[in-house]
Scaffold this motif. Structure first.
Motif, PDB file in Angstrom:
ATOM      1  N   SER A   1       7.031  43.333  28.877  1.00 56.47           N
ATOM      2  CA  SER A   1       7.523  42.509  27.595  1.00 56.47           C
ATOM      3  C   SER A   1       6.031  42.154  26.890  1.00 56.47           C
ATOM      4  N   ARG A   2       4.971  42.080  27.479  1.00 55.88           N
ATOM      5  CA  ARG A   2       3.756  41.608  26.894  1.00 55.88           C
ATOM      6  C   ARG A   2       2.723  42.859  26.824  1.00 55.88           C
TER       7      ARG A   2
ATOM      8  N   GLN B   1      17.237  45.230  28.817  1.00 55.01           N
ATOM      9  CA  GLN B   1      18.330  45.522  28.117  1.00 55.01           C
ATOM     10  C   GLN B   1      17.878  46.762  27.107  1.00 55.01           C
TER      11      GLN B   1
ATOM     12  N   TYR C   1      12.522  44.453  26.885  1.00 54.31           N
ATOM     13  CA  TYR C   1      13.172  43.870  28.047  1.00 54.31           C
ATOM     14  C   TYR C   1      14.110  44.949  28.650  1.00 54.31           C
TER      15      TYR C   1
ATOM     16  N   LYS D   1       8.307  42.858  21.998  1.00 55.22           N
ATOM     17  CA  LYS D   1       8.926  42.504  23.304  1.00 55.22           C
ATOM     18  C   LYS D   1       9.799  43.938  23.743  1.00 55.22           C
TER      19      LYS D   1
ATOM     20  N   ASP E   1      22.248  38.571  27.485  1.00 55.78           N
ATOM     21  CA  ASP E   1      21.829  39.814  26.703  1.00 55.78           C
ATOM     22  C   ASP E   1      22.148  40.907  27.351  1.00 55.78           C
TER      23      ASP E   1
ATOM     24  N   ASP F   1       8.937  42.612  33.592  1.00 52.42           N
ATOM     25  CA  ASP F   1       8.048  41.537  33.929  1.00 52.42           C
ATOM     26  C   ASP F   1       7.090  41.541  32.403  1.00 52.42           C
TER      27      ASP F   1
HETATM   28  P1  2AM Z   1       8.669  37.375  28.219  1.00 53.58           P
HETATM   29  O1  2AM Z   1       8.432  36.160  28.967  1.00 53.58           O
HETATM   30  O2  2AM Z   1       7.691  38.065  28.227  1.00 53.58           O
HETATM   31  O3  2AM Z   1       9.537  37.124  27.007  1.00 53.58           O
HETATM   32  C1  2AM Z   1      10.613  38.385  33.764  1.00 53.58           C
HETATM   33  O4  2AM Z   1      10.569  37.004  33.623  1.00 53.58           O
HETATM   34  C2  2AM Z   1      10.642  39.224  32.673  1.00 53.58           C
HETATM   35  O5  2AM Z   1      11.981  38.903  31.911  1.00 53.58           O
HETATM   36  C3  2AM Z   1       9.694  38.715  31.409  1.00 53.58           C
HETATM   37  O6  2AM Z   1       9.150  40.187  30.890  1.00 53.58           O
HETATM   38  C4  2AM Z   1      10.208  38.036  30.299  1.00 53.58           C
HETATM   39  O7  2AM Z   1       9.755  38.310  29.042  1.00 53.58           O
HETATM   40  C5  2AM Z   1      11.629  38.799  30.529  1.00 53.58           C
HETATM   41  N1  2AM Z   1      12.561  38.146  29.455  1.00 53.58           N
HETATM   42  C6  2AM Z   1      12.564  36.927  28.783  1.00 53.58           C
HETATM   43  N2  2AM Z   1      13.734  36.808  28.091  1.00 53.58           N
HETATM   44  C7  2AM Z   1      14.504  37.904  28.304  1.00 53.58           C
HETATM   45  C8  2AM Z   1      15.840  38.211  28.066  1.00 53.58           C
HETATM   46  N3  2AM Z   1      16.423  37.459  27.030  1.00 53.58           N
HETATM   47  N4  2AM Z   1      16.411  39.308  28.557  1.00 53.58           N
HETATM   48  C9  2AM Z   1      15.687  39.959  29.331  1.00 53.58           C
HETATM   49  N5  2AM Z   1      14.292  39.830  29.770  1.00 53.58           N
HETATM   50  C10 2AM Z   1      13.764  38.766  29.328  1.00 53.58           C
END
Ligand code: 2AM
Length: 560
Positions: free
Chosen positions: A480-481, A490, A488, A486, A522, A450
């Motif tokens: 992610s933030r 994956q 994630y 970022k 992804d 998240d």
């Molecule tokens: P982000 O909004 O900071 O880009 C739940 O919403 C989480 O999924 C957040 O941390 C979000 O990150 C992340 N997320 C966004 N795009 C993603 C992706 N392509 N693959 C995996 N997680 C992702």
């Protein structure tokens, strides 16, 4: 009739003799289980009139199955931007590729499921239909397309194909009397007759400082007799806010009590706009029909001049109220307005509780979406209603929605890997709680992601407690933030690739839940990379490995 059971490509068949192709081949491509459930109903209905048949999951369907089939009954859904279900993809590609079979002796019919709020409504069913025809097959019955409320249209199709097959192929066996498909009777509560669930808790999971408002909502099922399994969803019946409908009637030159017709039933315009029709942000299709019927040339030219991307930005928050303000509904009456608008789709939420850990309750993890546009605050119809359901008298209209394609392994000692960023974590709370309640001993691994650790770690204390108690064996998080770059889920999969592959070798089931657009592809790519690297496999072998995982139902996704 000599009814024997034969096994064909993974499906179970009953045929007059095992060396004769059955009369009908029921072929389903299911993502959430709806198509599979319909296939079973069709199977029962055909059984009822003595037609021999075989039922095949598209993933198990080989070229030879198609070449030998006599009557092919295809049931398939469309997802997102016109995509087939995961398990339908290989067959879809086969039919559209150079190695496609010749099907001159085949008769067929297609039942297409879809969601008309998407541009490419029922696209996959349409393509199957067109492609089968171009491969030489002949239509047994016209394709029927179903919207989110698919039961009625699906029943119509089942009755049509069953009666044509019964007429042609079971002379003298049994009278072709078709009992109404009976498999739907399982629960009393449906969208049309929902359970009014009392709200037991409504707790914000994200911190005040979070950019997101995610709620943990507990509803009571006591006295409803509703049963569900981990992996199932709960349908919440949508209802537009009265204030929103009132505001519309201030603009509409129509009497709220004028009678209109929807799906054969007569009701007042007010009731239609409150309970039946989507009055939220509009899409191109709706606007085009509106522009045409009201002869607003300016709107037509605007639509023609806009690309999809431009339109997406322009239509943010552009709902029926904005439309009638800018382009009054000239030249149309209530009856036409009702025909232009899309049906109000129910919202399905993955259930976050375990029936054994918390009987008589159902928990949801709901993101409340609100945004401001054109000086008004907009929000999702259902999430807004859920957000404000806080007092002890609040009731939420719900019904169970089976999701047989997302299930814990039947073997309690099988390892499970759960990948669920954001609210995608909901079913995994159900999985872990259920396995603990039942004393299942299989290993479990959760990958959660998240935005920030401090504000967005959904159910943090529960996961940590479960890990302490040994109900959760491994937990990896990706916020992610929190850092400069970022991070994630994956990335964690790749980072722990050796372990991930080891779990797969030990027979782990892999589950993915959450965003379908970015996250799921992804994550899929990351898993393939891990399999390639740690299994030392080439591209084709990876493909085969992943197909086998799916065949063994060890790779299940619930993405939206
Ligand atoms: P982000 O909004 O900071 O880009 C739940 O919403 C989480 O999924 C957040 O941390 C979000 O990150 C992340 N997320 C966004 N795009 C993603 C992706 N392509 N693959 C995996 N997680 C992702």
């Amino acid at each position: 009739y000599l009814l024997g059971s034969i096994q064909l490509g993974g499906g179970v068949a009953t045929a007059a003799a095992s060396n004769v192709a059955p009369t009908a081949t029921i072929l389903f491509g299911s993502q959430s289980g709806n198509c599979e459930a319909l296939a079973k109903r069709l199977d029962e209905a055909l059984a009822g009139v003595g037609v021999s048949r075989v039922m095949l999951d598209m993933l198990d369907c080989r070229k030879a199955d198609l070449e030998q089939a006599r009557h092919l009954l295809v049931i398939v859904s469309t997802h997102g931007e016109g995509d087939p279900p995961d398990r339908a993809r290989p067959l879809y590609d086969l039919l559209h590729g150079r190695k496609a079979p010749k099907l001159a002796n085949l008769k067929y019919s297609v039942l297409a499921l879809g969601d008309s709020s998407y541009e490419r409504f029922c696209e996959v069913g349409r393509r199957f239909d067109a492609q089968l025809e171009s491969l030489g097959a002949q239509r047994l019955h016209e394709r029927i397309e179903c919207d989110v409320d698919f039961q009625e249209s699906a029943n119509r199709w089942i009755e049509k194909v069953v009666s044509s097959l019964a007429a042609a192929h079971s002379e003298g066996a049994q009278p072709a009397v078709l009992a109404r498909p009976s498999a739907t009777i399982a629960t009393a509560y449906t969208r049309k007759n929902p359970w009014q669930a009392p709200v037991l808790a409504n707790i914000r999971l994200t911190a005040r400082a979070s950019s997101k408002d995610v709620r943990h909502i507990e509803l009571s099922l006591e006295g409803s007799g509703i049963h569900y399994e981990p992996g199932d969803a709960l349908g919440v019946v949508p209802r537009n806010q009265e204030a929103h409908v009132d505001a519309l009637f201030e603009r509409l030159p129509f009497d709220p009590e004028s009678a209109v017709e929807i799906g054969g039933a007569s009701l007042s315009l007010r009731a239609a706009l409150t309970d039946q029709l989507d009055i939220g942000p509009l899409n191109r299709r709706v606007l085009e029909r509106y522009a045409e019927l009201t002869a607003h040339g300016a709107l037509s030219s605007f639509l023609q001049a806009s690309t999809e991307q431009q339109l997406e930005t322009a239509l943010r928050g552009y709902d029926l109220l904005e439309l009638v303000r800018e382009y009054p509904p000239q030249g149309i009456g209530p009856e036409q307005l009702v025909q232009i608008l899309r049906p109000l789709a129910p919202r399905l939420y993955s259930i976050a509780s375990s029936p054994h850990a918390t009987p008589d309750e159902v928990h949801l993890t709901v993101r409340i979406v609100t945004y401001e546009s054109r000086g008004r605050v907009h929000g999702g119809v259902v999430s807004t209603a859920l957000a404000s359901a806080t007092d002890a008298h609040a009731r939420i209209a719900v019904y169970p929605h089976r999701n047989p394609a997302f299930r814990l392994p039947s073997d309690p000692s099988a390892p499970i890997v759960m990948i669920g960023p954001g609210t995608g974590v909901a079913p995994f709370r159900s999985f872990v709680a259920e396995r603990e309640a039942l004393g299942a001993r299989g290993k479990s691994w959760l990958l959660f992601g998240d935005r920030t650790l401090r504000n967005d770690f959904l159910y943090q204390t529960e996961w940590l407690d479960w890990r302490k108690r040994g109900a959760l064996h491994r937990l990896d998080v990706a916020f992610s933030r929190d850092g400069d770059e970022k991070l994630y889920v994956q990335h964690r999969i790749r980072e722990h690739g050796a372990t991930f592959y080891e779990w797969l070798r030990e027979g782990a089931y892999v589950y993915v839940c959450g965003d379908a657009q970015q996250m799921a592809p992804d994550v899929d790519a990351a898993i393939r990379q891990v399999v390639a690297r740690h299994g030392g496999l080439g591209e084709e072998q990876v493909e085969e490995f992943m197909l086998n995982l799916q065949r063994e139902r060890r790779y299940q996704r619930d993405v939206y």
